[in-house]
Design an enzyme around this catalytic site. Structure first.
Site, PDB file in Angstrom:
ATOM      1  N   TYR A 172     -23.603   6.442  -8.488  1.00  0.00           N
ATOM      2  CA  TYR A 172     -23.779   5.115  -7.856  1.00  0.00           C
ATOM      3  C   TYR A 172     -24.387   5.279  -6.463  1.00  0.00           C
ATOM      4  CZ  TYR A 172     -22.697   0.117  -7.448  1.00  0.00           C
ATOM      5  OH  TYR A 172     -22.790  -1.237  -7.334  1.00  0.00           O
TER       6      TYR A 172
ATOM      7  N   LYS B  77     -22.375  -1.315  -1.069  1.00  0.00           N
ATOM      8  CA  LYS B  77     -21.241  -2.173  -1.457  1.00  0.00           C
ATOM      9  C   LYS B  77     -20.109  -2.072  -0.432  1.00  0.00           C
ATOM     10  CE  LYS B  77     -22.884  -4.025  -5.217  1.00  0.00           C
ATOM     11  NZ  LYS B  77     -23.560  -5.335  -5.069  1.00  0.00           N
TER      12      LYS B  77
END
Ligand code: NAD
Length: 257
Positions: A156, A163
């Protein structure tokens, strides 16, 4: 009469019918909300979004690249003109160049880092600031995050750091906008969904399989469940909920295995 009858919202982040923003749209429309929409400024994006939302006869459907202040200004001026105000805003937007996501975080470029942060995190600041003057009766803003912003999820990479920034942005905006205007700001931390964006994450299938093996509820999340959580966060049922990151992940994030 639905619980959103008489409420007006702006949905940013529909790419196609698999988009999380579309699942939220379907839930809101079923409850009687009146919605306006954006699409990326390209003919193919406009065509795909128009096909989906035309039956809803939105008062506003405009291109908006969140990297461009002039697009944001034009959008919110049009929403103000068409609706006279806004009750809620959905921000369901993220982007990182695929080549940056394929690299270890250590190797991400300065340019890629800035671009991903701008679109995936700063954009929430920019659109919330533009929306606030239209929310004269208070209002609610919801964005979409992922657990990779709290813990390291191999693959990720740069998006996880975006995020993390997005989630703390939610808290600071909740403070600023709660104090000044009574506006609530929250995030849904969603379990992995097959969408256009997730196709850019090389370890995505592994994430989905792992989520089924590890979660309290041994399955993946249904997009409809993100839609109904959106309803809750945007409604008066969540009237005292702000600055919150609500996990809708079948309990994946509470298991330490
Ligand atoms: P999606 O591809 O359908 O939606 C992403 C949206 O971001 C698209 O509509 C795209 O047009 C928009 N976007 C990208 N760059 C933009 C720009 N410069 N200006 C304006 N809009 C731009 O994919 P999705 O999975 O529905 O993603 C929505 C949100 O949910 C993203 O923030 C994503 O990180 C988050 N999320 C997704 C998952 C998942 O597994 N799919 C899980 C958790 C969180």
């Amino acid at each position: 009469m639905g619980m959103f009858a008489g409420k007006v919202g702006l949905v940013m982040g529909i790419a196609n019918d698999r988009s999380i923003a579309w699942a939220m749209t379907e839930a809101l429309v079923a409850e009687g909300a009146e919605l306006s929409f954006t699409h990326l400024p390209s003919p193919s994006s406009e065509r795909r979004v128009r096909q989906l939302v035309d039956p809803l006869q939105p008062k506003v459907l405009l291109p908006c690249d969140v990297q461009k202040d002039e697009d944001i200004d034009r959008l919110f001026a049009a929403v103000g003109h068409a609706h006279g105000g806004l009750d809620f805003l959905i921000h369901s937007i993220a982007f990182a160049p695929p080549q940056e996501l394929r690299k270890p975080y250590l190797e991400c470029s300065r340019e890629g880092w800035h671009l991903a942060m701008d679109i995936s995190a700063y954009s929430l600041v920019a659109v919330s600031r533009a929306a606030a003057p239209l929310m004269s009766e208070g209002g609610a803003i919801v964005t979409i995050s992922y657990f990779g912003g709290e813990k390291v999820m191999p693959g990720y990479n740069l998006m996880g750091v975006c995020k993390a920034t997005l989630e703390h942005t939610v808290r600071y905006l909740a403070w600023d906008l709660g104090r000044s205007k009574g506006i609530r700001v929250n995030a849904i931390s969603a379990g992995p969904m097959r969408t256009l964006s997730s196709a850019g994450i090389s370890s995505f299938d592994e994430m989905r399989d792992h989520a089924v093996r590890k979660s309290c509820l041994p399955r993946n999340v249904d997009p409809k469940e993100l839609g109904t959580t959106g309803l809750y966060l945007l409604s008066d049922f969540a009237g005292a909920v702000t600055g919150e990151i609500l996990h809708v992940d079948c309990g994946y994030s509470i298991v330490g295995l």
